[in-house]
Motif scaffolding. Structure first.
Motif, PDB file in Angstrom:
ATOM      1  N   VAL A 104      17.940 -10.582  57.541  1.00 48.15           N
ATOM      2  CA  VAL A 104      17.400 -11.477  58.565  1.00 48.15           C
ATOM      3  C   VAL A 104      18.230 -12.769  58.573  1.00 48.15           C
ATOM      4  O   VAL A 104      18.434 -13.391  59.622  1.00 48.15           O
ATOM      5  N   SER A 105      18.744 -13.137  57.418  1.00 45.83           N
ATOM      6  CA  SER A 105      19.488 -14.401  57.293  1.00 45.83           C
ATOM      7  C   SER A 105      20.581 -14.531  58.359  1.00 45.83           C
ATOM      8  O   SER A 105      20.695 -15.564  59.020  1.00 45.83           O
ATOM      9  N   ASN A 179       6.613 -17.984  53.661  1.00 47.40           N
ATOM     10  CA  ASN A 179       7.315 -18.365  52.440  1.00 47.40           C
ATOM     11  C   ASN A 179       7.564 -19.859  52.603  1.00 47.40           C
ATOM     12  O   ASN A 179       8.148 -20.244  53.630  1.00 47.40           O
ATOM     13  N   ASP A 207       9.436 -15.418  62.362  1.00 44.98           N
ATOM     14  CA  ASP A 207      10.012 -14.803  61.163  1.00 44.98           C
ATOM     15  C   ASP A 207       8.884 -14.051  60.467  1.00 44.98           C
ATOM     16  O   ASP A 207       8.004 -14.654  59.844  1.00 44.98           O
ATOM     17  N   TYR A 210       7.654 -10.713  56.056  1.00 40.51           N
ATOM     18  CA  TYR A 210       6.628 -10.301  55.079  1.00 40.51           C
ATOM     19  C   TYR A 210       5.440  -9.603  55.747  1.00 40.51           C
ATOM     20  O   TYR A 210       4.381  -9.490  55.142  1.00 40.51           O
ATOM     21  N   SER A 239      14.327  -6.196  53.149  1.00 42.03           N
ATOM     22  CA  SER A 239      14.571  -6.799  51.831  1.00 42.03           C
ATOM     23  C   SER A 239      13.316  -6.853  50.977  1.00 42.03           C
ATOM     24  O   SER A 239      13.374  -6.674  49.764  1.00 42.03           O
ATOM     25  N   LYS A 240      12.198  -7.133  51.599  1.00 45.80           N
ATOM     26  CA  LYS A 240      10.982  -7.402  50.839  1.00 45.80           C
ATOM     27  C   LYS A 240      10.057  -6.186  50.829  1.00 45.80           C
ATOM     28  O   LYS A 240       9.675  -5.705  49.779  1.00 45.80           O
ATOM     29  N   ARG A 248      21.101  -5.810  52.439  1.00 48.83           N
ATOM     30  CA  ARG A 248      21.294  -6.696  53.575  1.00 48.83           C
ATOM     31  C   ARG A 248      20.952  -5.973  54.877  1.00 48.83           C
ATOM     32  O   ARG A 248      21.834  -5.576  55.644  1.00 48.83           O
TER      33      ARG A 248
END
Ligand code: PLP
Length: 405
Positions: A104-105, A179, A207, A210, A239-240, A248
Motif C-alpha cells: 500500500v505504501s 494504526n 486506508d 486492517y 501485508s497484515k 510487498r
C-alpha cells in the motif's frame, strides 16, 4: 569536491522510524545486545506465517515466471480484488479502476504525487500512520491534522475535522481500522466524514489495510460504500491480513463518482506506467489469499493469538500505575497514555530512548505518529503473551522510579 545533500523536498518530511531512538537501537544490536522490538507491525518475526493456501500458491507460481504485467496489475489479481471490492460494497469499480502496488505504501505516495500541487492541503488524522503526512508533504502539499479523541475511543473529532477544511483542501485521509490506535469506526461516524467531503467536494482516501483484522464480532464498513457520489480512493493489501508484509503486495481502487476527476486519473495512470508495474509474483498470490479469509479470522476470536494478546496487553498496561490504554478493536497496535506530569515527561522520544537503554525494549513515541503531546507511545502486540508479560513487567519496573531529567 562537490557535496551532495538530500533533496529540499525532504526537508519538511517527518517520518520517525529513524532518529536517536533507532540509532541507539542499532548501536545496541551491533554491540551484541538483545533488544525486543515492539515498534514495527511486521508479523513474521513473531512466528506468524502466511496461510498454507498462499504458501502453495507461491510454490506453484515459481514455475510460471512472467515479465512485466499490465501497469495496473495482472488481470487475475485485479479480478480477485474486484470480487473483494464487491463484497465490501465499493460502488462503481471496474478492472480499470484497480491498481496493484508494491505494498500500500507505494500507492499512498503515488496517489498524493498524482494530485497535489504546492499549497494544496489534505486532512490527515493525528495520530496518523506517518507515511500519509510524509507523502502529502513530499508531493508538495500540506498535511493538516485533525484530532482523534482518546476520550471517545480514539474516534475522529468531527468538529475539529470540519473546522480545518479550507479553500485549499483537496481530500480527507481516513485510516480505519486505525494504526496506531486500533480503533474501528462506526457507520454513523463514517457518514459524518462523508458529509464533510460532500459539502466541500473533497476526495476521500480510505486506508483500510486492517479491514480483515477486526475483533469482537464487529464489522468493518468500507468508507467508499457510503459515498457513491464522491471519489474514494481505497487502499488495501496482504501485508497484515495474510502476514505477507515482505512480499510487498497492495492495491488501490478508485470507487464512486469519477467524471469530475478525469485529470487526476490521468495523473495516476501516468505514474502507474512510470513504475512499469508492481511485483508480479506478489500479485499472483492475490486470488489465493483473498479466497482464504478463514485463516485470518482464526487469529481474531477467543483462543486466537491476536485476540488473546490484545486482551492481555490491554489489562497488563492498565494495571501499571501512570499508564492507561483504550482497548483496541482491530489490527495489532495499542496506543497507551503515559501520565507525563507524574514522570515529568516533556519529550516522548527521550522517554522511549531512556526505556530502551534501561530495559532493552524498543517502542515508538507518539510524536512519530504526529501526536503533539509528549504523552503517548505505541506498542505492537504481535509477540507471544509470555514476551508481552515480560515487557509490561519491565515497563512497570522502569516507571517505578522514572523521572525525566
Ligand atoms: N497503511 C497503514 C495504516 C499501515 O499501518 C501500513 C503498514 O504498517 C501501511 C499502510 C503500509 O502497508 P504495506 O506493507 O502494504 O506497504
Amino acid at each position: 569536491m562537490k557535496t551532495y545533500n538530500k533533496s529540499h523536498k525532504l526537508d519538511h518530511v517527518c517520518y520517525d522510524i529513524r532518529g536517536p531512538v533507532m540509532d541507539e537501537a542499532n548501536r545496541m544490536i551491533a554491540a551484541g545486545e538483545e533488544i525486543l522490538k515492539l515498534n514495527i507491525g511486521n508479523p513474521a518475526p513473531f512466528g506468524f506465517r502466511a496461510p498454507q493456501a498462499v504458501i502453495d500458491a507461491i510454490a506453484s507460481q515459481l514455475q510460471d515466471t512472467e515479465g512485466y504485467s499490465d501497469s495496473r496489475g495482472l488481470t487475475s489479481a485485479r479480478k480477485a480484488i474486484l470480487e473483494y471490492a464487491k463484497q465490501k460494497n465499493l460502488p462503481n469499480v471496474t478492472l480499470d479502476d484497480i491498481y496493484t502496488g508494491n505494498g500500500v505504501s507505494e500507492l499512498i505516495t503515488l496517489s498524493m504525487q498524482g494530485l497535489l500541487d504546492e499549497g494544496d492541503e489534505v486532512l490527515v488524522p493525528s495520530p496518523d500512520y506517518p507515511l500519509w503526512t510524509a507523502s502529502v508533504t513530499l508531493a508538495g502539499g500540506t498535511a493538516v491534522h485533525y484530532m482523534c479523541d482518546e476520550q471517545a475511543g480514539w474516534f475522529p473529532d468531527i468538529q475539529d475535522m470540519r473546522s480545518k477544511v479550507t479553500d485549499r483542501t483537496k481530500g480527507i485521509v481516513v485510516i480505519n481500522p486505525n494504526n496506531p490506535t486500533g480503533a474501528l469506526y462506526p457507520k454513523e461516524l463514517l457518514e459524518e466524514i462523508v458529509q464533510i467531503a460532500r459539502e466541500h467536494d473533497l476526495i476521500l482516501f480510505a486506508d483500510e489495510i486492517y479491514d480483515r483484522l477486526v475483533m469482537d464480532g464487529e464489522e468493518h464498513i468500507a468508507l467508499a460504500s457510503l459515498a457513491p457520489d464522491l471519489l474514494t480512493v481505497s487502499f488495501n493489501g496482504l501485508s497484515k491480513s495474510h502476514l505477507l508484509a515482505g512480499y510487498r503486495c497492495g492495491w488501490m481502487c478508485l470507487a464512486g463518482r469519477k467524471d469530475h476527476v478525469q485529470g487526476y486519473i490521468e495523473g495516476i495512470n501516468l505514474l502507474s506506467s512510470m513504475r512499469l508495474c508492481s511485483n508480479v509474483p506478489a500479485q499472483s498470490l492475490i486470488p489465493a489469499a483473498l479466497a482464504d479469509q478463514e485463516s485470518t479470522k482464526e487469529m481474531l476470536v477467543p483462543g486466537g493469538r491476536i485476540y488473546e494478546q490484545r486482551e492481555f496487553i490491554t489489562n497488563a498496561l492498565n494495571e501499571i500505575p501512570g499508564i492507561s490504554a483504550v482497548k483496541p478493536k482491530a489490527a495489532f497496535y495499542i496506543f497507551p497514555k503515559v501520565d507525563s506530569k507524574r514522570f515529568n515527561i516533556t519529550d516522548d522520544e527521550t522517554f522511549v530512548l531512556d526505556f530502551l537503554k534501561e530495559k532493552r525494549i524498543l517502542l515508538t513515541a507518539g510524536s512519530g505518529f504526529h501526536w503533539e503531546q509528549p504523552d503517548h507511545f505505541r506498542i505492537v502486540y504481535l509477540p507471544e503473551i509470555s514476551v508481552l508479560k515480560e515487557s509490561c513487567e519491565r515497563m512497570a519496573d522502569f516507571l517505578a522510579t522514572y523521572q525525566q531529567a
